[in-house]
Design an enzyme around this catalytic site. Structure first.
Site, PDB file in Angstrom:
ATOM      1  N   CYS A  29      21.821  74.608  35.783  1.00  0.00           N
ATOM      2  CA  CYS A  29      22.645  73.776  35.617  1.00  0.00           C
ATOM      3  C   CYS A  29      23.929  74.244  36.472  1.00  0.00           C
ATOM      4  CB  CYS A  29      23.253  73.715  34.008  1.00  0.00           C
ATOM      5  SG  CYS A  29      24.647  72.469  33.669  1.00  0.00           S
ATOM      6  N   HIS A  85      18.366  65.699  31.658  1.00  0.00           N
ATOM      7  CA  HIS A  85      19.479  66.741  31.846  1.00  0.00           C
ATOM      8  C   HIS A  85      20.768  66.173  31.956  1.00  0.00           C
ATOM      9  CE1 HIS A  85      20.711  70.850  33.597  1.00  0.00           C
ATOM     10  NE2 HIS A  85      21.766  70.149  33.571  1.00  0.00           N
ATOM     11  N   GLU A  86      21.003  65.054  32.849  1.00  0.00           N
ATOM     12  CA  GLU A  86      22.310  64.572  33.134  1.00  0.00           C
ATOM     13  C   GLU A  86      22.569  63.819  31.775  1.00  0.00           C
ATOM     14  OE1 GLU A  86      23.740  65.944  35.450  1.00  0.00           O
ATOM     15  OE2 GLU A  86      22.261  66.941  36.322  1.00  0.00           O
ATOM     16  N   HIS A  96      24.079  65.659  29.326  1.00  0.00           N
ATOM     17  CA  HIS A  96      25.654  66.082  29.561  1.00  0.00           C
ATOM     18  C   HIS A  96      26.359  64.937  28.886  1.00  0.00           C
ATOM     19  CE1 HIS A  96      25.656  69.499  32.053  1.00  0.00           C
ATOM     20  NE2 HIS A  96      24.782  69.260  32.718  1.00  0.00           N
TER      21      HIS A  96
HETATM   22 ZN   LIG Z   1      23.725  70.636  34.025  1.00  0.00          ZN
END
Ligand SMILES: [Zn+2]
Length: 203
Positions: free
Chosen positions: A139, A187-188, A191
């Protein structure tokens, strides 16, 4: 009667004010941050090692409204593209640059030319029951650390692109030996909910 009329006017003005406020996709602080550079100016990427930064990373985003014709939105997208390129990343989410909105960029590793795609107000609407352990997740907001993370091998997603068109598609790819587009999206997406890969580590 006079008092009531004034009262109604006050209610009317308050209503207009609230309506105008909700029409704007960004807060004043967000607008100032976005307008602090040009399309070619990368943002500073917030880091988990900073106290204030880590609060930002853990704050869930809110949906972006009325963005398609908003100049601030398009400047944000351009600056995110610049930041992603400078950082050599495969994805970046708005909360990583201090904008708590449900918006991110991800690389379509599975498509020719590997284009950068903008996802606004993304949702994962379907996924299999099984998960995989993705190798060496990393990340831009977590320096010098990688680890394996629990991910779905494919996902059905829904989002709006930067033109305001609604997209529904299945994303696959979860291996560094092949492509891992589905993992980048997950993953995004995390966030935008204040979740990081270090929350879903596996052996
Ligand atoms: Zn990340």
């Amino acid at each position: 009667m006079k008092f009531e009329r004034i009262h109604l006017i006050v209610i009317g003005i308050s209503f207009l004010f609230v309506s105008c406020k909700t029409l704007h996709p960004f807060t004043e602080a967000e607008k100032t941050l976005i307008a602090s550079g040009t399309a070619e100016t990368p943002f500073r990427v917030v880091q988990i090692t900073g106290k204030q930064d880590s609060i930002v990373l853990r704050t869930p985003g809110s949906d972006v409204r009325n963005f398609a014709n908003d100049a601030t939105f398009h400047l944000l997208v351009e600056r995110l593209k610049t930041t992603l390129r400078e950082e050599n990343g495969v994805g970046i989410a708005a909360p990583q640059v201090g904008i708590s909105k449900n918006l991110f960029l991800f690389l379509r590793l599975d498509l020719p030319g590997q284009p950068v795609v903008v996802a606004v107000n993304p949702k994962i609407i379907n996924h299999p029951d099984t998960t995989v352990c993705f190798e060496r997740d990393g990340c831009l907001s977590i320096p010098d650390r990688s680890g394996n993370s629990v991910r779905y091998p494919w996902i059905d997603v829904e989002y709006w692109n930067e033109k305001g068109e609604k997209i529904q598609e299945r994303l696959a790819g979860y291996s560094r030996r092949n492509t891992f587009t589905a993992v980048i999206f997950q993953h995004e997406y995390d966030h935008t909910r204040g979740v990081l890969f270090i929350d879903k580590l596996c052996e």
